[in-house]
Design a protein around this motif. Structure first.
Motif, short mmCIF file in Angstrom:
data_model
loop_
_atom_site.label_atom_id
_atom_site.label_comp_id
_atom_site.label_asym_id
_atom_site.label_seq_id
_atom_site.Cartn_x
_atom_site.Cartn_y
_atom_site.Cartn_z
N GLY A 99 0.79 -1.23 0.00
CA GLY A 99 0.00 0.00 0.00
C GLY A 99 0.82 1.27 0.00
O GLY A 99 0.34 2.33 0.43
N HIS A 100 2.05 1.20 -0.49
CA HIS A 100 2.93 2.37 -0.48
C HIS A 100 3.47 2.67 -1.87
O HIS A 100 4.67 2.93 -2.06
N ALA A 101 2.57 2.71 -2.84
CA ALA A 101 2.99 3.05 -4.20
C ALA A 101 3.60 4.44 -4.26
O ALA A 101 4.43 4.72 -5.14
N ASP A 102 3.22 5.30 -3.33
CA ASP A 102 3.78 6.66 -3.32
C ASP A 102 5.28 6.67 -3.04
O ASP A 102 5.99 7.62 -3.42
N TRP A 103 5.78 5.61 -2.41
CA TRP A 103 7.21 5.56 -2.13
C TRP A 103 8.03 5.42 -3.41
O TRP A 103 9.23 5.71 -3.42
N LEU A 104 7.38 4.97 -4.49
CA LEU A 104 8.10 4.78 -5.75
C LEU A 104 8.61 6.09 -6.32
O LEU A 104 9.61 6.12 -7.05
N THR A 105 7.93 7.19 -5.98
CA THR A 105 8.36 8.50 -6.47
C THR A 105 8.94 9.38 -5.37
O THR A 105 9.33 10.51 -5.63
N ASP A 106 9.00 8.84 -4.14
CA ASP A 106 9.62 9.57 -3.05
C ASP A 106 11.11 9.73 -3.33
O ASP A 106 11.79 8.74 -3.59
N PRO A 107 11.67 10.95 -3.27
CA PRO A 107 13.10 11.13 -3.56
C PRO A 107 14.01 10.27 -2.68
O PRO A 107 15.12 9.93 -3.09
N LEU A 108 13.54 9.89 -1.48
CA LEU A 108 14.37 9.06 -0.61
C LEU A 108 14.56 7.65 -1.17
O LEU A 108 15.56 6.98 -0.87
#
Length: 396
Positions: free
Chosen positions: A269-278
């Protein structure tokens, strides 16, 4: 003659504890007749391990596992008449397995040079702690002291770089070593089929420990400097252990991060991490490994393992639970593959199967391991001993 693939083989198990006898057990699983030689009265010292662990005297689970489908012949090999019986048996045998310490082999008449002249087709299988040669050939050892400790496995398998080494579990190195012994025996039997000649085969706990640790040993041989166990996150979040809300641990494993990172992020449930600069690039994920692992720690700690098992399976993420012993009882996957066969005369008791199958070849149904000398009188009569000789030898 027994039934099964090896039904025409006679195997003498003149070994103790696990690695040698377990190799004979696998031969017996495929139908070989296995005769175990034990000292009168005390038997194989392996019988005592069960009691040393303080287990109630019910079923000796060690003995049940590693000596199923065998006949027990009680002989004091320190006596010439007992050695004569062994030699008579060797003339009929196909395989002789021993791990008797090197200094004692000559005294008991069980060296290769003692037995192979009696039977040119004999496969003499020798197991030792440290190998047949060198300054440590006469030393005693167990899988804990050689396979686990001496090989470097004990030093490298730590929870963290600063943690103390952990002790091994009983049989942890012995059973893999038994498979090497089995492989050597079967290879020699194939050679005998081609040449008509017997052979002497050897393996050791040291050789098998180095083989088990060979990825790291090869690195050292190639001149690489290996560091201790890396801190959590140093391997990356895709190769780490996590804990679920019900305190069940599991590991995630990846050899293709470019493929697996999006799968894991989306499954949790963390697809947003794919574009997180970290975390957006492999370099960023490696540099921020501790942060990413901490975030997954928080995520996985929120739900029980059963939830994550379903999610990760559906997400095509490679993972595995850190199994606990009693998980295996009633395990659907284990049952489907028949890995716990029922012992034919064990009143419902089951055992652990040897770890391979030959499609189209049925294994022998497991039978309970024998009591000390349970077959002595019958075997002595089979070998042509007179009633007086049977009485004298059976008396120990």
């Amino acid at each position: 003659m027994s039934s099964g693939l090896f039904g025409d083989l006679l195997v003498i198990d003149c070994a103790s504890f696990i690695a040698g006898p377990a190799a004979a057990t696998v031969l017996g699983d495929f139908g070989a007749r296995v005769i175990k030689i034990e000292p009168p009265g005390i038997g194989d010292a392996y019988r005592n391990l069960f009691r040393l662990r303080g287990t109630p005297d019910d079923v000796d689970y060690f003995w049940t596992l590693d000596n199923r489908n065998k006949e027990s012949l009680s002989l004091d090999l320190g006596r010439p008449e007992a050695r004569a019986v062994l030699h008579a048996l060797v003339t009929r045998a196909d395989v002789f397995i021993t791990n008797v310490p090197m200094p004692a082999r000559g005294r008991l008449g069980v060296r290769a040079q003692d037995l192979r002249p009696l039977n040119p087709r004999l496969i003499y299988a020798s197991l030792s702690p440290y190998g047949e040669h060198g300054p440590e050939r006469d030393r005693t050892g167990f899988d804990s002291t050689v396979w686990w400790a001496r090989s470097g496995l004990m030093d490298m398998v730590r929870p963290s770089a600063g943690a103390e080494p952990s002790l091994s579990m009983p049989g942890m190195g012995d059973h893999p070593t038994a498979m090497a012994m089995y492989g050597a025996i079967v290879t020699a039997l194939y050679r005998r089929q081609l040449t008509g000649e017997g052979a002497e085969v050897t393996t050791s706990l040291l050789a098998n420990g180095l083989w088990s640790n060979s990825c790291q040993v090869q690195a050292a041989l190639c001149g690489y400097e290996l560091t201790g166990r890396p801190a959590r996150g140093a391997r990356g979040a895709l190769n780490e252990m996590y804990r679920a809300a019900d305190d069940r641990y599991f590991i995630i494993s990846s050899t293709n991060p470019a493929r697996d990172w999006p799968l894991l992020a989306r499954a949790t449930g963390h697809a947003d991490w794919l574009t997180d600069p970290l975390f957006a690039t492999p370099e960023a994920r490696l540099a921020n490994g501790a942060i990413l692992v901490a975030r997954f720690d928080e995520t996985f700690a929120a739900r029980p393992f059963a939830h994550w098992a379903k999610i990760l399976t559906e997400g095509d993420v490679t993972f595995g639970i850190v199994g606990q012993i009693y998980d295996h009882l009633g395990d659907e996957q284990i049952e489907a593959n028949g890995l716990f066969p029922e012992i034919a005369d064990g009143e419902g008791l089951r055992t652990v199967d040897s770890p391979f199958q030959i499609v189209g070849e049925a294994k022998a149904p497991p039978r309970m391991a024998p009591a000390i000398g349970a077959h002595t009188e019958a075997l002595l009569r089979e070998l042509g001993c007179s009633p007086a000789e049977v009485d004298a030898l059976a008396a120990g």
